[in-house]
Design a protein around this motif. Sequence first.
Motif, PDB file in Angstrom:
ATOM      1  N   THR A 126      -6.294  23.888   0.482  1.00  0.00           N
ATOM      2  CA  THR A 126      -6.126  25.224   0.364  1.00  0.00           C
ATOM      3  C   THR A 126      -7.185  25.865  -0.341  1.00  0.00           C
ATOM      4  O   THR A 126      -7.862  26.959  -0.210  1.00  0.00           O
ATOM      5  CB  THR A 126      -4.723  25.680   0.096  1.00  0.00           C
ATOM      6  OG1 THR A 126      -3.732  25.221   1.181  1.00  0.00           O
ATOM      7  CG2 THR A 126      -4.630  27.099   0.265  1.00  0.00           C
ATOM      8  N   ILE A 127      -7.116  25.388  -1.781  1.00  0.00           N
ATOM      9  CA  ILE A 127      -7.990  25.938  -2.594  1.00  0.00           C
ATOM     10  C   ILE A 127      -9.736  25.906  -2.149  1.00  0.00           C
ATOM     11  O   ILE A 127     -10.348  26.711  -2.239  1.00  0.00           O
ATOM     12  CB  ILE A 127      -7.938  25.243  -4.193  1.00  0.00           C
ATOM     13  CG1 ILE A 127      -6.623  25.612  -4.648  1.00  0.00           C
ATOM     14  CG2 ILE A 127      -9.433  25.563  -4.935  1.00  0.00           C
ATOM     15  CD1 ILE A 127      -6.457  24.871  -6.015  1.00  0.00           C
ATOM     16  N   HIS A 128      -9.912  24.620  -1.490  1.00  0.00           N
ATOM     17  CA  HIS A 128     -11.233  24.294  -1.044  1.00  0.00           C
ATOM     18  C   HIS A 128     -11.464  25.546   0.361  1.00  0.00           C
ATOM     19  O   HIS A 128     -12.394  26.165   0.361  1.00  0.00           O
ATOM     20  CB  HIS A 128     -11.562  23.230  -0.454  1.00  0.00           C
ATOM     21  CG  HIS A 128     -11.269  21.985  -1.380  1.00  0.00           C
ATOM     22  ND1 HIS A 128     -11.394  20.872  -1.229  1.00  0.00           N
ATOM     23  CD2 HIS A 128     -11.382  22.088  -2.673  1.00  0.00           C
ATOM     24  CE1 HIS A 128     -11.674  19.881  -2.332  1.00  0.00           C
ATOM     25  NE2 HIS A 128     -11.508  20.836  -3.376  1.00  0.00           N
ATOM     26  N   MET A 129     -10.317  25.803   1.054  1.00  0.00           N
ATOM     27  CA  MET A 129     -10.377  26.932   1.962  1.00  0.00           C
ATOM     28  C   MET A 129     -10.915  28.221   1.706  1.00  0.00           C
ATOM     29  O   MET A 129     -11.869  28.896   1.872  1.00  0.00           O
ATOM     30  CB  MET A 129      -9.313  26.546   2.928  1.00  0.00           C
ATOM     31  CG  MET A 129      -9.171  25.353   3.732  1.00  0.00           C
ATOM     32  SD  MET A 129      -7.240  25.323   4.356  1.00  0.00           S
ATOM     33  CE  MET A 129      -7.585  26.734   5.802  1.00  0.00           C
ATOM     34  N   TYR A 130     -10.157  28.473   0.286  1.00  0.00           N
ATOM     35  CA  TYR A 130     -10.376  29.920  -0.311  1.00  0.00           C
ATOM     36  C   TYR A 130     -11.736  30.109  -1.014  1.00  0.00           C
ATOM     37  O   TYR A 130     -12.483  30.911  -0.717  1.00  0.00           O
ATOM     38  CB  TYR A 130      -9.254  30.160  -1.137  1.00  0.00           C
ATOM     39  CG  TYR A 130      -8.075  30.846  -0.447  1.00  0.00           C
ATOM     40  CD1 TYR A 130      -7.952  32.203  -0.581  1.00  0.00           C
ATOM     41  CD2 TYR A 130      -7.092  29.860   0.048  1.00  0.00           C
ATOM     42  CE1 TYR A 130      -6.872  32.608   0.116  1.00  0.00           C
ATOM     43  CE2 TYR A 130      -5.902  30.560   0.550  1.00  0.00           C
ATOM     44  CZ  TYR A 130      -5.849  32.025   0.609  1.00  0.00           C
ATOM     45  OH  TYR A 130      -4.851  32.482   1.178  1.00  0.00           O
ATOM     46  N   LEU A 131     -12.282  28.866  -1.452  1.00  0.00           N
ATOM     47  CA  LEU A 131     -13.599  28.951  -2.219  1.00  0.00           C
ATOM     48  C   LEU A 131     -14.517  29.050  -1.061  1.00  0.00           C
ATOM     49  O   LEU A 131     -15.726  29.690  -1.204  1.00  0.00           O
ATOM     50  CB  LEU A 131     -13.728  27.479  -2.843  1.00  0.00           C
ATOM     51  CG  LEU A 131     -12.926  27.449  -4.181  1.00  0.00           C
ATOM     52  CD1 LEU A 131     -13.143  26.184  -4.724  1.00  0.00           C
ATOM     53  CD2 LEU A 131     -13.438  28.459  -5.141  1.00  0.00           C
ATOM     54  N   ARG A 132     -14.346  28.570   0.341  1.00  0.00           N
ATOM     55  CA  ARG A 132     -15.502  28.488   1.202  1.00  0.00           C
ATOM     56  C   ARG A 132     -15.494  30.194   1.794  1.00  0.00           C
ATOM     57  O   ARG A 132     -16.665  30.702   2.177  1.00  0.00           O
ATOM     58  CB  ARG A 132     -14.941  27.636   2.400  1.00  0.00           C
ATOM     59  CG  ARG A 132     -15.288  26.221   2.154  1.00  0.00           C
ATOM     60  CD  ARG A 132     -15.489  25.300   3.355  1.00  0.00           C
ATOM     61  NE  ARG A 132     -14.132  25.142   3.981  1.00  0.00           N
ATOM     62  CZ  ARG A 132     -13.356  24.184   3.823  1.00  0.00           C
ATOM     63  NH1 ARG A 132     -13.560  23.531   2.745  1.00  0.00           N
ATOM     64  NH2 ARG A 132     -11.998  23.976   4.231  1.00  0.00           N
ATOM     65  N   GLN A 133     -14.184  30.705   1.491  1.00  0.00           N
ATOM     66  CA  GLN A 133     -14.330  32.291   2.153  1.00  0.00           C
ATOM     67  C   GLN A 133     -15.053  33.087   1.296  1.00  0.00           C
ATOM     68  O   GLN A 133     -15.820  33.787   1.684  1.00  0.00           O
ATOM     69  CB  GLN A 133     -12.899  32.772   2.169  1.00  0.00           C
ATOM     70  CG  GLN A 133     -11.814  31.821   3.207  1.00  0.00           C
ATOM     71  CD  GLN A 133     -12.309  31.917   4.478  1.00  0.00           C
ATOM     72  OE1 GLN A 133     -12.805  32.689   5.064  1.00  0.00           O
ATOM     73  NE2 GLN A 133     -12.560  30.686   5.185  1.00  0.00           N
ATOM     74  N   LEU A 134     -15.190  32.591   0.006  1.00  0.00           N
ATOM     75  CA  LEU A 134     -15.998  33.319  -1.169  1.00  0.00           C
ATOM     76  C   LEU A 134     -17.463  32.887  -1.376  1.00  0.00           C
ATOM     77  O   LEU A 134     -18.091  33.354  -1.813  1.00  0.00           O
ATOM     78  CB  LEU A 134     -15.515  32.998  -2.257  1.00  0.00           C
ATOM     79  CG  LEU A 134     -13.786  33.744  -2.741  1.00  0.00           C
ATOM     80  CD1 LEU A 134     -13.443  33.139  -3.993  1.00  0.00           C
ATOM     81  CD2 LEU A 134     -13.939  34.911  -2.398  1.00  0.00           C
ATOM     82  N   GLY A 135     -17.766  31.627  -0.521  1.00  0.00           N
ATOM     83  CA  GLY A 135     -19.081  31.336  -0.737  1.00  0.00           C
ATOM     84  C   GLY A 135     -20.093  31.803   0.131  1.00  0.00           C
ATOM     85  O   GLY A 135     -21.253  31.769  -0.128  1.00  0.00           O
TER      86      GLY A 135
END
Length: 238
Positions: free
Chosen positions: A229-238
């Motif tokens: 989940t944290i990786h998914m949120y980071l991708r949204q910000l990337g």
Amino acid sequence: MTRLSVNINKIATLRNSRGGNNPDLIQVATDCELFGAQGITVHPRPDERHIRYQDVFDLKQIVTTEFNIEGNCQEQKFIDLVLANKPGQVTLVPDILGQITSNHGWDTIANREYLTGMISVFKQAGIRVSIFVDPIAEMVEGAAKTGTDRIELYTEAYATHYHQDRDQAIAPYIAAAELAHELGLGINAGHDLDLNNLKFFADNIPALDEVSIGHALISDALYFGLENTIHMYLRQLG
């Protein structure tokens, strides 16, 4: 890249519901950082229904990224807690006693003198200050006059109207962020941002420094796992 600070209040809520130390709040904070989160946020309230005051002292010892403490600076116990722990950032929120969750920003015009004094107290202790504001030009201008380092745009209205008309929903936030940037303020955002609406927000808000996300991220982790989940949120910000 906009930084992701994970609000771990909901982990504390789950722990408190049964007593004991399961889930282990300190381990969760450590793992959030290990999984890529660039900050840990807590919002202690006087009734300690989720984050306890002792949690803040314990977290201060282990958080290696940015530690952000949110709360109502109209309560002396909160002021003392922040000054005792000296987090990287304090976010001032105009909550009232017993409030379930934050639901509005500061009136930075009516409270200018008060906020100026409180912000000075924290900045003199070497703590960066952010204040919770609605996306209204006058409130952003008022914030700049208080001496705050940053504002946190309260994004509930954006999230509520995102699926109806996302361009209309984000318009006041773009205007507020542009004005804040012109006035030399850093820009944070939070409240009801999730995997559906985060990317559009981050892509369209200029100079967005940080988002603080708790409820949606922890809820998603029930299905996807915390690390994923944290990786998914980071991708949204990337």
